[in-house]
Design a protein around this motif. Structure first.
Motif, PDB file in Angstrom:
ATOM      1  N   ILE A   1       0.857  -1.164   0.000  1.00 10.94           N
ATOM      2  CA  ILE A   1       0.000   0.000   0.000  1.00 10.94           C
ATOM      3  C   ILE A   1       0.900   1.223   0.000  1.00 10.94           C
ATOM      4  O   ILE A   1       1.749   1.380   0.886  1.00 10.94           O
ATOM      5  CB  ILE A   1      -0.933   0.025   1.239  1.00 10.94           C
ATOM      6  CG1 ILE A   1      -1.712  -1.285   1.354  1.00 10.94           C
ATOM      7  CG2 ILE A   1      -1.895   1.193   1.142  1.00 10.94           C
ATOM      8  CD1 ILE A   1      -1.120  -2.273   2.291  1.00 10.94           C
ATOM      9  N   ALA A   2       0.748   2.079  -1.004  1.00 15.31           N
ATOM     10  CA  ALA A   2       1.587   3.267  -1.143  1.00 15.31           C
ATOM     11  C   ALA A   2       0.737   4.521  -1.018  1.00 15.31           C
ATOM     12  O   ALA A   2      -0.387   4.574  -1.522  1.00 15.31           O
ATOM     13  CB  ALA A   2       2.296   3.258  -2.495  1.00 15.31           C
ATOM     14  N   SER A   3       1.271   5.526  -0.359  1.00 14.60           N
ATOM     15  CA  SER A   3       0.577   6.797  -0.175  1.00 14.60           C
ATOM     16  C   SER A   3       0.439   7.528  -1.507  1.00 14.60           C
ATOM     17  O   SER A   3       0.978   7.103  -2.533  1.00 14.60           O
ATOM     18  CB  SER A   3       1.358   7.672   0.803  1.00 14.60           C
ATOM     19  OG  SER A   3       2.580   8.098   0.214  1.00 14.60           O
ATOM     20  N   ARG A   4      -0.264   8.642  -1.457  1.00 12.74           N
ATOM     21  CA  ARG A   4      -0.306   9.507  -2.625  1.00 12.74           C
ATOM     22  C   ARG A   4       1.105  10.014  -2.904  1.00 12.74           C
ATOM     23  O   ARG A   4       1.920  10.153  -1.995  1.00 12.74           O
ATOM     24  CB  ARG A   4      -1.239  10.685  -2.378  1.00 12.74           C
ATOM     25  CG  ARG A   4      -2.685  10.290  -2.508  1.00 12.74           C
ATOM     26  CD  ARG A   4      -3.588  11.300  -1.895  1.00 12.74           C
ATOM     27  NE  ARG A   4      -4.054  12.291  -2.845  1.00 12.74           N
ATOM     28  CZ  ARG A   4      -4.958  13.201  -2.523  1.00 12.74           C
ATOM     29  NH1 ARG A   4      -5.462  13.258  -1.307  1.00 12.74           N
ATOM     30  NH2 ARG A   4      -5.351  14.067  -3.407  1.00 12.74           N
ATOM     31  N   ASN A   5       1.385  10.284  -4.137  1.00 11.32           N
ATOM     32  CA  ASN A   5       2.697  10.751  -4.549  1.00 11.32           C
ATOM     33  C   ASN A   5       3.004  12.091  -3.879  1.00 11.32           C
ATOM     34  O   ASN A   5       2.300  13.058  -4.070  1.00 11.32           O
ATOM     35  CB  ASN A   5       2.733  10.885  -6.076  1.00 11.32           C
ATOM     36  CG  ASN A   5       4.125  11.136  -6.593  1.00 11.32           C
ATOM     37  OD1 ASN A   5       5.100  10.877  -5.917  1.00 11.32           O
ATOM     38  ND2 ASN A   5       4.219  11.647  -7.799  1.00 11.32           N
ATOM     39  N   GLY A   6       4.041  12.123  -3.036  1.00 11.10           N
ATOM     40  CA  GLY A   6       4.463  13.346  -2.367  1.00 11.10           C
ATOM     41  C   GLY A   6       3.631  13.732  -1.154  1.00 11.10           C
ATOM     42  O   GLY A   6       3.959  14.686  -0.468  1.00 11.10           O
ATOM     43  N   ASP A   7       2.570  13.020  -0.875  1.00  7.75           N
ATOM     44  CA  ASP A   7       1.699  13.290   0.274  1.00  7.75           C
ATOM     45  C   ASP A   7       1.738  12.044   1.160  1.00  7.75           C
ATOM     46  O   ASP A   7       0.847  11.214   1.138  1.00  7.75           O
ATOM     47  CB  ASP A   7       0.277  13.592  -0.221  1.00  7.75           C
ATOM     48  CG  ASP A   7      -0.607  14.177   0.854  1.00  7.75           C
ATOM     49  OD1 ASP A   7      -0.152  14.294   2.013  1.00  7.75           O
ATOM     50  OD2 ASP A   7      -1.758  14.518   0.530  1.00  7.75           O
ATOM     51  N   TYR A   8       2.801  11.914   1.958  1.00  9.44           N
ATOM     52  CA  TYR A   8       3.180  10.658   2.598  1.00  9.44           C
ATOM     53  C   TYR A   8       2.193  10.107   3.611  1.00  9.44           C
ATOM     54  O   TYR A   8       2.217   8.920   3.887  1.00  9.44           O
ATOM     55  CB  TYR A   8       4.551  10.806   3.254  1.00  9.44           C
ATOM     56  CG  TYR A   8       5.568  11.403   2.315  1.00  9.44           C
ATOM     57  CD1 TYR A   8       5.800  10.842   1.069  1.00  9.44           C
ATOM     58  CD2 TYR A   8       6.254  12.552   2.661  1.00  9.44           C
ATOM     59  CE1 TYR A   8       6.719  11.395   0.192  1.00  9.44           C
ATOM     60  CE2 TYR A   8       7.172  13.118   1.792  1.00  9.44           C
ATOM     61  CZ  TYR A   8       7.388  12.534   0.564  1.00  9.44           C
ATOM     62  OH  TYR A   8       8.282  13.091  -0.303  1.00  9.44           O
TER      63      TYR A   8
END
Length: 166
Positions: free
Chosen positions: A53-60
């Motif tokens: 599961i990865a966060s939004r790009n640049g919004d950790y």
């Protein structure tokens, strides 16, 4: 901020701004054990069960989609490393080819064929089926990655080289 110092504080996780439980469900790590956190391609990643599961790009600290109407390139990624073996993911290490993922029975590679890692372009492929000792961590060996395996009363050391998404 001063050079050589850092501040440790609780983080503030983003809340859902759009949609509902059906159109934008909770990230799959909610209610499950998180085995590892990593940082990869400008995203905070959680390894939980068989899921990455990865966060939004640049919004950790934001694991929610921007809108329920479509998928954006910077939306979170929630992808599964499927296999015929149980594949709970316990560790990862970054390589030139992508993010190498370790389960007790198999190794996977999280990668993309594009410049951006997005929900549409992210893919997980199986690389090998070697046992991995989940009490240890993989080690970068320059061009390869080393890791330990359980072998009864003993351990075995493996080194992966020529890691490629092909």
């Amino acid at each position: 901020w001063m050079a050589g110092y850092f501040l440790v504080t609780p983080c503030w996780w983003a809340s859902r701004d759009a949609g509902d439980e059906i159109t934008i469900p909770k990230p799959s790590f909610c209610g499950s054990r998180i085995n590892q956190m990593a940082f990869y391609r400008n995203r905070l990643l959680m390894l939980s069960g068989e899921d990455i599961i990865a966060s939004r790009n640049g919004d950790y600290f934001n694991f929610w989609g921007k809108t329920a109407l479509g998928v954006q390139d910077d939306d979170p990624i929630d992808i599964t490393a499927g296999s015929t073996y149980p594949s709970r993911l316990y560790d990862s290490i970054e390589t030139n080819a992508g993010l190498l993922l370790f389960s007790p029975n198999e190794q996977f590679l999280l990668t993309t064929d594009q410049d951006l890692l997005t929900t549409k372009t992210a893919k997980v492929t199986g690389l090998s089926s070697w046992r991995f000792n989940t009490s240890t961590h993989p080690v970068s060996m320059g061009a390869g990655v080393g890791f330990l395996s359980n072998a009864g009363d003993h351990s075995r050391y493996f080194e992966m080289v020529n890691i490629s998404k092909d």
